[in-house]
Scaffold this motif. Structure first.
Motif, PDB file in Angstrom:
ATOM      1  N   MET A   1     -14.064  -3.638 -36.327  1.00  0.00           N
ATOM      2  CA  MET A   1     -14.640  -2.347 -36.003  1.00  0.00           C
ATOM      3  C   MET A   1     -13.544  -1.277 -35.933  1.00  0.00           C
ATOM      4  SD  MET A   1     -17.851  -2.450 -35.938  1.00  0.00           S
ATOM      5  CE  MET A   1     -19.173  -3.655 -35.922  1.00  0.00           C
ATOM      6  N   THR A   2     -13.977  -0.043 -35.790  1.00  0.00           N
ATOM      7  CA  THR A   2     -13.057   1.088 -35.859  1.00  0.00           C
ATOM      8  C   THR A   2     -13.407   2.132 -34.809  1.00  0.00           C
ATOM      9  OG1 THR A   2     -12.794   0.767 -38.251  1.00  0.00           O
ATOM     10  CG2 THR A   2     -12.158   2.913 -37.373  1.00  0.00           C
ATOM     11  N   THR A   3     -12.375   2.794 -34.271  1.00  0.00           N
ATOM     12  CA  THR A   3     -12.560   3.961 -33.408  1.00  0.00           C
ATOM     13  C   THR A   3     -12.121   5.198 -34.177  1.00  0.00           C
ATOM     14  OG1 THR A   3     -12.153   2.684 -31.389  1.00  0.00           O
ATOM     15  CG2 THR A   3     -11.889   5.066 -31.247  1.00  0.00           C
ATOM     16  N   TYR A   4     -13.018   6.185 -34.237  1.00  0.00           N
ATOM     17  CA  TYR A   4     -12.718   7.450 -34.902  1.00  0.00           C
ATOM     18  C   TYR A   4     -12.435   8.489 -33.815  1.00  0.00           C
ATOM     19  CZ  TYR A   4     -14.739   5.164 -38.985  1.00  0.00           C
ATOM     20  OH  TYR A   4     -15.008   4.291 -40.007  1.00  0.00           O
ATOM     21  N   VAL A   5     -11.238   9.065 -33.852  1.00  0.00           N
ATOM     22  CA  VAL A   5     -10.812  10.020 -32.829  1.00  0.00           C
ATOM     23  C   VAL A   5     -10.664  11.393 -33.474  1.00  0.00           C
ATOM     24  CG1 VAL A   5      -9.131  10.497 -31.007  1.00  0.00           C
ATOM     25  CG2 VAL A   5      -9.505   8.131 -31.774  1.00  0.00           C
ATOM     26  N   LEU A   6     -11.303  12.401 -32.896  1.00  0.00           N
ATOM     27  CA  LEU A   6     -11.170  13.760 -33.416  1.00  0.00           C
ATOM     28  C   LEU A   6     -11.178  14.762 -32.267  1.00  0.00           C
ATOM     29  CD1 LEU A   6     -14.532  15.127 -34.771  1.00  0.00           C
ATOM     30  CD2 LEU A   6     -14.394  12.824 -33.852  1.00  0.00           C
ATOM     31  N   ARG A   7     -10.693  15.945 -32.565  1.00  0.00           N
ATOM     32  CA  ARG A   7     -10.682  16.989 -31.542  1.00  0.00           C
ATOM     33  C   ARG A   7     -11.933  17.851 -31.678  1.00  0.00           C
ATOM     34  NH1 ARG A   7      -9.970  22.014 -32.860  1.00  0.00           N
ATOM     35  NH2 ARG A   7      -8.847  22.785 -34.670  1.00  0.00           N
ATOM     36  N   HIS A   8     -12.228  18.571 -30.606  1.00  0.00           N
ATOM     37  CA  HIS A   8     -13.370  19.476 -30.614  1.00  0.00           C
ATOM     38  C   HIS A   8     -13.146  20.633 -31.580  1.00  0.00           C
ATOM     39  CE1 HIS A   8     -11.123  22.568 -28.459  1.00  0.00           C
ATOM     40  NE2 HIS A   8     -10.622  21.590 -27.723  1.00  0.00           N
ATOM     41  N   PRO A 135     -19.307  -0.930 -27.742  1.00  0.00           N
ATOM     42  CA  PRO A 135     -19.624  -1.394 -29.095  1.00  0.00           C
ATOM     43  C   PRO A 135     -19.105  -0.434 -30.161  1.00  0.00           C
ATOM     44  CG  PRO A 135     -21.563  -1.497 -27.670  1.00  0.00           C
ATOM     45  CD  PRO A 135     -20.517  -0.745 -26.906  1.00  0.00           C
ATOM     46  N   GLY A 136     -18.651  -0.973 -31.253  1.00  0.00           N
ATOM     47  CA  GLY A 136     -18.195  -0.161 -32.372  1.00  0.00           C
ATOM     48  C   GLY A 136     -19.106  -0.327 -33.571  1.00  0.00           C
ATOM     49  N   PRO A 137     -18.930   0.588 -34.522  1.00  0.00           N
ATOM     50  CA  PRO A 137     -17.982   1.706 -34.590  1.00  0.00           C
ATOM     51  C   PRO A 137     -18.253   2.735 -33.494  1.00  0.00           C
ATOM     52  CG  PRO A 137     -18.999   1.310 -36.738  1.00  0.00           C
ATOM     53  CD  PRO A 137     -19.779   0.550 -35.730  1.00  0.00           C
ATOM     54  N   ARG A 138     -17.195   3.422 -33.089  1.00  0.00           N
ATOM     55  CA  ARG A 138     -17.316   4.402 -32.016  1.00  0.00           C
ATOM     56  C   ARG A 138     -16.609   5.696 -32.414  1.00  0.00           C
ATOM     57  NH1 ARG A 138     -13.794   0.489 -31.171  1.00  0.00           N
ATOM     58  NH2 ARG A 138     -15.369  -0.977 -30.461  1.00  0.00           N
ATOM     59  N   VAL A 139     -17.123   6.814 -31.923  1.00  0.00           N
ATOM     60  CA  VAL A 139     -16.509   8.118 -32.167  1.00  0.00           C
ATOM     61  C   VAL A 139     -16.111   8.711 -30.828  1.00  0.00           C
ATOM     62  CG1 VAL A 139     -16.854  10.471 -33.007  1.00  0.00           C
ATOM     63  CG2 VAL A 139     -17.795   8.546 -34.297  1.00  0.00           C
ATOM     64  N   PRO A 173     -10.925  13.456 -38.461  1.00  0.00           N
ATOM     65  CA  PRO A 173     -10.927  12.233 -37.649  1.00  0.00           C
ATOM     66  C   PRO A 173      -9.795  11.285 -38.023  1.00  0.00           C
ATOM     67  CG  PRO A 173     -13.123  12.741 -38.462  1.00  0.00           C
ATOM     68  CD  PRO A 173     -12.185  13.648 -39.192  1.00  0.00           C
ATOM     69  N   ILE A 174      -9.237  10.633 -37.023  1.00  0.00           N
ATOM     70  CA  ILE A 174      -8.273   9.557 -37.226  1.00  0.00           C
ATOM     71  C   ILE A 174      -9.033   8.245 -37.058  1.00  0.00           C
ATOM     72  CG2 ILE A 174      -6.112   8.522 -36.467  1.00  0.00           C
ATOM     73  CD1 ILE A 174      -5.475  11.168 -35.076  1.00  0.00           C
ATOM     74  N   ALA A 175      -8.984   7.384 -38.048  1.00  0.00           N
ATOM     75  CA  ALA A 175      -9.657   6.092 -37.983  1.00  0.00           C
ATOM     76  C   ALA A 175      -8.649   5.016 -37.593  1.00  0.00           C
ATOM     77  CB  ALA A 175     -10.294   5.758 -39.325  1.00  0.00           C
ATOM     78  N   ILE A 176      -8.882   4.357 -36.444  1.00  0.00           N
ATOM     79  CA  ILE A 176      -7.961   3.336 -35.960  1.00  0.00           C
ATOM     80  C   ILE A 176      -8.720   2.008 -35.838  1.00  0.00           C
ATOM     81  CG2 ILE A 176      -6.253   2.722 -34.224  1.00  0.00           C
ATOM     82  CD1 ILE A 176      -6.293   5.610 -33.271  1.00  0.00           C
ATOM     83  N   PRO A 177      -8.389   1.008 -36.644  1.00  0.00           N
ATOM     84  CA  PRO A 177      -9.055  -0.296 -36.536  1.00  0.00           C
ATOM     85  C   PRO A 177      -8.841  -0.927 -35.162  1.00  0.00           C
ATOM     86  CG  PRO A 177      -7.829  -0.113 -38.602  1.00  0.00           C
ATOM     87  CD  PRO A 177      -7.425   1.063 -37.754  1.00  0.00           C
ATOM     88  N   ASP A 178      -9.818  -1.656 -34.695  1.00  0.00           N
ATOM     89  CA  ASP A 178      -9.748  -2.257 -33.359  1.00  0.00           C
ATOM     90  C   ASP A 178      -8.537  -3.171 -33.187  1.00  0.00           C
ATOM     91  OD1 ASP A 178     -12.059  -0.919 -32.857  1.00  0.00           O
ATOM     92  OD2 ASP A 178     -13.313  -2.685 -32.513  1.00  0.00           O
ATOM     93  N   ASP A 179      -8.158  -3.868 -34.255  1.00  0.00           N
ATOM     94  CA  ASP A 179      -7.029  -4.798 -34.109  1.00  0.00           C
ATOM     95  C   ASP A 179      -5.680  -4.081 -34.097  1.00  0.00           C
ATOM     96  OD1 ASP A 179      -7.103  -4.035 -36.758  1.00  0.00           O
ATOM     97  OD2 ASP A 179      -6.772  -6.050 -37.563  1.00  0.00           O
ATOM     98  N   GLU A 180      -5.671  -2.777 -34.425  1.00  0.00           N
ATOM     99  CA  GLU A 180      -4.432  -2.005 -34.406  1.00  0.00           C
ATOM    100  C   GLU A 180      -4.297  -1.127 -33.168  1.00  0.00           C
ATOM    101  OE1 GLU A 180      -3.792   0.235 -37.961  1.00  0.00           O
ATOM    102  OE2 GLU A 180      -4.359  -1.428 -39.297  1.00  0.00           O
TER     103      GLU A 180
END
Length: 235
Positions: A1-8, A135-139, A173-180
């Protein structure tokens, strides 16, 4: 899975390069800020996201809600993702805080504040790591400083020390895999425990007080405006 991080998106405060670390202030997106959200749609798995998280700030929650659509899924609030507490600099030009930060360093709290720059980054990273429990994927919709720290880490040179000022955070968005993600957090926490170069020459000196080649400072939110050189720091 992946976490997508972005700013407002853009606000009137970010457009004028004013700081806001108080979530009780009703600061919302500008029309340009709302329109810019379309830049994030192609890079986010909007139809499969299982968890949406934001800080306590209205602008972050508004960004997430607009991306989620109507009717929206549940939006989780994580206070550890909040913007930095600027203390006495609340509502004032970022340059004033930058001058103070350059003189006092990243481990000092501004008067009236509850945390230093480095303490705030630690808090944000802890909140980011905790998202793996969802739970992922998550934003995750956060603020410029967190996203800029992550971008710096992603593009850093080997053995490069964490700077006092960071590259500006774009609305991408920055996509960061869960294992990283745990490895990113571990490395950044280690950086935070190291001393920042103590002398202004090592931290960029007077150069931080001018804009050049489109670059700016992490906690300045807008990337689409070109401020006067005298108004903003450069890093």
């Amino acid at each position: 899975m992946t976490t997508y991080v972005l700013r407002h998106g853009q606000t009137d405060y970010s457009k004028r390069y004013l700081v806001n670390g108080d979530p009780s202030q009703p600061i919302h997106l500008t029309e340009e800020g709302r329109q810019s959200l379309s830049l994030g749609w192609p890079t986010l798995p909007l139809h499969t996201v299982r968890t949406w998280l934001t800080s306590e700030f209205p602008r972050a929650q508004q960004t997430a809600s607009l991306l989620m659509g109507v009717p929206a899924a549940e939006l989780l609030i994580e206070p550890r993702l909040n913007e930095l507490d600027y203390g006495e600099f609340e509502g004032r030009p970022f340059l004033e805080y930058a001058v103070w930060l350059d003189g006092q360093g990243p481990n000092e709290q501004p008067a009236g504040g509850t945390e230093s720059q480095r303490d705030g980054i630690r808090r944000m990273l802890t909140g980011l790591l905790a998202t793996l429990e969802r739970p992922g994927p998550r934003v995750l919709v956060g603020h410029g400083l967190l996203i800029s720290v992550l971008l710096w880490h992603q593009n850093r040179s080997p053995k490069e020390a964490m700077p006092l000022f960071f590259p500006e955070a774009p609305f991408v968005p920055i996509a960061i895999p869960d294992d990283e993600l745990p490895g990113w957090i571990t490395a950044l926490m280690r950086d935070l425990d190291r001393d920042v170069p103590g002398d202004r020459a090592d931290r960029g000196g007077a150069d931080i007080f001018r804009i050049g080649e489109g670059s700016a400072v992490a906690t300045v939110d807008s990337v689409s405006h070109q401020p006067d050189q005298k108004d903003l720091p450069h890093a």
